[in-house]
Design a protein around this motif. Structure first.
Motif, PDB file in Angstrom:
ATOM      1  N   LEU A 159       0.827  -1.209   0.000  1.00 42.61           N
ATOM      2  CA  LEU A 159       0.000   0.000   0.000  1.00 42.61           C
ATOM      3  C   LEU A 159       0.864   1.263   0.000  1.00 42.61           C
ATOM      4  O   LEU A 159       0.607   2.208  -0.755  1.00 42.61           O
ATOM      5  N   LEU A 166       1.756   6.661  -7.164  1.00 42.46           N
ATOM      6  CA  LEU A 166       0.807   7.714  -7.555  1.00 42.46           C
ATOM      7  C   LEU A 166       1.389   9.095  -7.284  1.00 42.46           C
ATOM      8  O   LEU A 166       1.357   9.973  -8.138  1.00 42.46           O
ATOM      9  N   PHE A 202      -4.488  -7.149  -7.500  1.00 38.61           N
ATOM     10  CA  PHE A 202      -5.919  -6.841  -7.612  1.00 38.61           C
ATOM     11  C   PHE A 202      -6.660  -8.029  -8.217  1.00 38.61           C
ATOM     12  O   PHE A 202      -7.688  -8.481  -7.710  1.00 38.61           O
TER      13      PHE A 202
ATOM     14  N   VAL B 158     -14.325  -3.626 -13.176  1.00 37.48           N
ATOM     15  CA  VAL B 158     -12.911  -3.242 -13.148  1.00 37.48           C
ATOM     16  C   VAL B 158     -12.048  -4.507 -13.146  1.00 37.48           C
ATOM     17  O   VAL B 158     -10.998  -4.554 -13.791  1.00 37.48           O
ATOM     18  N   LEU B 159     -12.516  -5.539 -12.473  1.00 33.46           N
ATOM     19  CA  LEU B 159     -11.744  -6.786 -12.406  1.00 33.46           C
ATOM     20  C   LEU B 159     -11.529  -7.383 -13.797  1.00 33.46           C
ATOM     21  O   LEU B 159     -10.419  -7.806 -14.136  1.00 33.46           O
ATOM     22  N   ALA B 162      -8.947  -5.385 -15.522  1.00 32.26           N
ATOM     23  CA  ALA B 162      -7.610  -5.662 -14.980  1.00 32.26           C
ATOM     24  C   ALA B 162      -7.062  -6.950 -15.581  1.00 32.26           C
ATOM     25  O   ALA B 162      -5.881  -7.046 -15.923  1.00 32.26           O
ATOM     26  N   ASP B 171      -1.125  -1.102 -21.110  1.00 29.98           N
ATOM     27  CA  ASP B 171      -1.180  -0.277 -19.904  1.00 29.98           C
ATOM     28  C   ASP B 171      -2.542   0.372 -19.696  1.00 29.98           C
ATOM     29  O   ASP B 171      -2.828   0.875 -18.616  1.00 29.98           O
ATOM     30  N   LYS B 195      -3.618   1.049 -15.806  1.00 29.71           N
ATOM     31  CA  LYS B 195      -3.059   0.473 -14.586  1.00 29.71           C
ATOM     32  C   LYS B 195      -3.053   1.519 -13.472  1.00 29.71           C
ATOM     33  O   LYS B 195      -3.227   1.183 -12.303  1.00 29.71           O
ATOM     34  N   THR B 196      -2.860   2.773 -13.833  1.00 31.53           N
ATOM     35  CA  THR B 196      -2.875   3.840 -12.825  1.00 31.53           C
ATOM     36  C   THR B 196      -4.235   3.905 -12.119  1.00 31.53           C
ATOM     37  O   THR B 196      -4.292   4.079 -10.898  1.00 31.53           O
ATOM     38  N   ILE B 198      -6.222   1.459 -11.572  1.00 33.63           N
ATOM     39  CA  ILE B 198      -6.307   0.309 -10.655  1.00 33.63           C
ATOM     40  C   ILE B 198      -5.488   0.597  -9.385  1.00 33.63           C
ATOM     41  O   ILE B 198      -5.929   0.286  -8.271  1.00 33.63           O
ATOM     42  N   VAL B 199      -4.307   1.208  -9.563  1.00 38.82           N
ATOM     43  CA  VAL B 199      -3.495   1.541  -8.386  1.00 38.82           C
ATOM     44  C   VAL B 199      -4.253   2.542  -7.513  1.00 38.82           C
ATOM     45  O   VAL B 199      -4.242   2.452  -6.277  1.00 38.82           O
ATOM     46  N   LYS B 200      -4.953   3.484  -8.147  1.00 39.43           N
ATOM     47  CA  LYS B 200      -5.749   4.463  -7.383  1.00 39.43           C
ATOM     48  C   LYS B 200      -6.838   3.768  -6.570  1.00 39.43           C
ATOM     49  O   LYS B 200      -7.091   4.111  -5.414  1.00 39.43           O
ATOM     50  N   ILE B 201      -7.507   2.800  -7.179  1.00 37.41           N
ATOM     51  CA  ILE B 201      -8.550   2.050  -6.471  1.00 37.41           C
ATOM     52  C   ILE B 201      -7.928   1.308  -5.286  1.00 37.41           C
ATOM     53  O   ILE B 201      -8.456   1.314  -4.174  1.00 37.41           O
ATOM     54  N   PHE B 202      -6.789   0.678  -5.549  1.00 41.35           N
ATOM     55  CA  PHE B 202      -6.076  -0.073  -4.502  1.00 41.35           C
ATOM     56  C   PHE B 202      -5.792   0.835  -3.307  1.00 41.35           C
ATOM     57  O   PHE B 202      -6.057   0.480  -2.154  1.00 41.35           O
ATOM     58  N   VAL B 203      -5.270   2.020  -3.595  1.00 35.27           N
ATOM     59  CA  VAL B 203      -4.928   2.958  -2.516  1.00 35.27           C
ATOM     60  C   VAL B 203      -6.195   3.450  -1.804  1.00 35.27           C
ATOM     61  O   VAL B 203      -6.245   3.518  -0.572  1.00 35.27           O
ATOM     62  N   LEU B 205      -9.096   1.971  -1.461  1.00 39.22           N
ATOM     63  CA  LEU B 205      -9.695   0.928  -0.626  1.00 39.22           C
ATOM     64  C   LEU B 205      -8.812   0.600   0.581  1.00 39.22           C
ATOM     65  O   LEU B 205      -9.302   0.273   1.648  1.00 39.22           O
ATOM     66  N   GLY B 206      -7.503   0.690   0.384  1.00 40.40           N
ATOM     67  CA  GLY B 206      -6.593   0.330   1.470  1.00 40.40           C
ATOM     68  C   GLY B 206      -6.413   1.440   2.483  1.00 40.40           C
ATOM     69  O   GLY B 206      -6.097   1.188   3.643  1.00 40.40           O
ATOM     70  N   GLU B 207      -6.645   2.668   2.053  1.00 40.65           N
ATOM     71  CA  GLU B 207      -6.373   3.812   2.929  1.00 40.65           C
ATOM     72  C   GLU B 207      -7.548   4.238   3.775  1.00 40.65           C
ATOM     73  O   GLU B 207      -7.373   4.855   4.802  1.00 40.65           O
TER      74      GLU B 207
END
Lengths: 217, 217
Positions: A159, A166, A202, B158-159, B162, B171, B195-196, B198-203, B205-207
């Motif tokens: 994370l 980003l 993911f 989104v899955l 991905a 990309d 991919k950016t 997806i990274v935004k979603i990851f952050v 959801l994790g944050e």
């Protein structure tokens, strides 16, 4: 986890008045203590409430969202890829060739024990504009130098790496450590973590469900 | 979600003998029906079991993992970015310039109603190798043509996008629909998912966890 309206109300009550006994919650909701048993079990198991003997229920919160917990728990070491390192005297043309043969977006320059720079696709496109002979240009002329490298350690969370990708608008982080050798600061690399790695995580987390289903069907 | 040993045993029993009544489960565990009330409530709320009147309990499975459920539920429409479209007669140099000013990795070529190709950083680096005047080369010479474009629809998950990003090693996907216009097949674009994203979603959801914590503290 899906809560019923009553379970949500209970969580709200505990949040405001913790610690609070089961009897008091029941009185507030005008139900019997035993009618609450199932709801309290759900809230405890979902780690929304905790209970302490003689004191009553506490609101734990946070634990409501297992997705956050899971994503925040992943460690870079378990998900990073092999680093690809090219020598500092490589030319730009051969570096581009390497990017395509390895099918990656970012190369590290130097040696694994002493990385002196990073080259991304962005750097290479910039260098290609308006120049005519890439085969004579050394990679060290287009790389981002070590002092400006954004990196992460192998024990950091995925994370925190995703946040760096980003924030610094890069596609890939070198994973390694800074250490001092003969009074000189050096960066040694043990892996790379790119946006592609995050997309893989993911997909792996999102797909497991289908795989499990197949197994049980 | 954390299950107690008894809850796990109940889930196992139901998995094997579904549909099964609460009375039968209680008999198997040698406890009273009412002693099971809390456990069953937990398993139902965690979507591990479901119940049907007069029939008893069913094993739903899968639902054990809320992370999978969450990641598999996200819809592209809610997370895609604006598409950037350049004219088919643009030259390579100006396309590169556009990539840098917009700070993205992939451009669409044509018009939003009729995309005829996609240009990625990879395509541009390839075109830059061994060529000397990018300002005279039309973008249509280096793009991936429409017939070979991998795309997704705005209502897809989104899955699934991905998975395509990984499988086709790209990309960014154009998000849109194929339709027929005067007998000609056209692709119109409404967004892009990279991919950016997806990274935004990851952050995000994790944050959230940290953000929620701050709010309640």
């Amino acid at each position: 986890m899906q809560l019923t309206e009553r379970q949500k109300r209970i969580a709200e009550i505990v949040k405001k008045e913790q610690p609070i006994t089961g009897e008091k919650i029941a009185r507030k909701l005008q139900v019997t203590r035993s009618a609450l048993r199932g709801d309290l079990a759900v809230l405890l198991s979902g780690q929304i409430l905790s209970a302490r003997r003689h004191l009553g229920y506490y609101y734990v919160g946070g634990g409501e969202d297992p997705v956050q917990e899971k994503l925040a728990s992943l460690c870079i070491r378990d998900y990073m890829s092999e680093p690809i390192v090219v020598r500092a005297d490589s030319d730009v043309d051969s570096a581009i060739y390497r990017l395509f043969t390895e099918d990656i977006g970012t190369l590290f320059v130097g040696t694994p024990e002493d990385v002196i720079g990073v080259v991304s696709r962005k750097d290479l496109i910039k260098s290609a504009m308006g120049r005519d002979d890439l085969s004579k240009m050394p990679i060290s002329m287009v790389m981002t130098p070590r002092t400006k490298i954004v990196y992460a350690g192998p024990e950091d969370t995925v994370l925190s790496a995703a946040e760096k990708l980003l924030h610094y608008e890069v596609d890939c982080l070198p994973i390694g450590t800074v250490h001092t050798d003969d009074g000189e600061e050096r960066f040694s690399v043990v892996g790379r973590l790119s946006k592609t790695n995050i997309v893989k995580i993911f997909v792996a987390l999102g797909e497991k469900r289908a795989a499990n289903r197949k197994k049980t069907e």
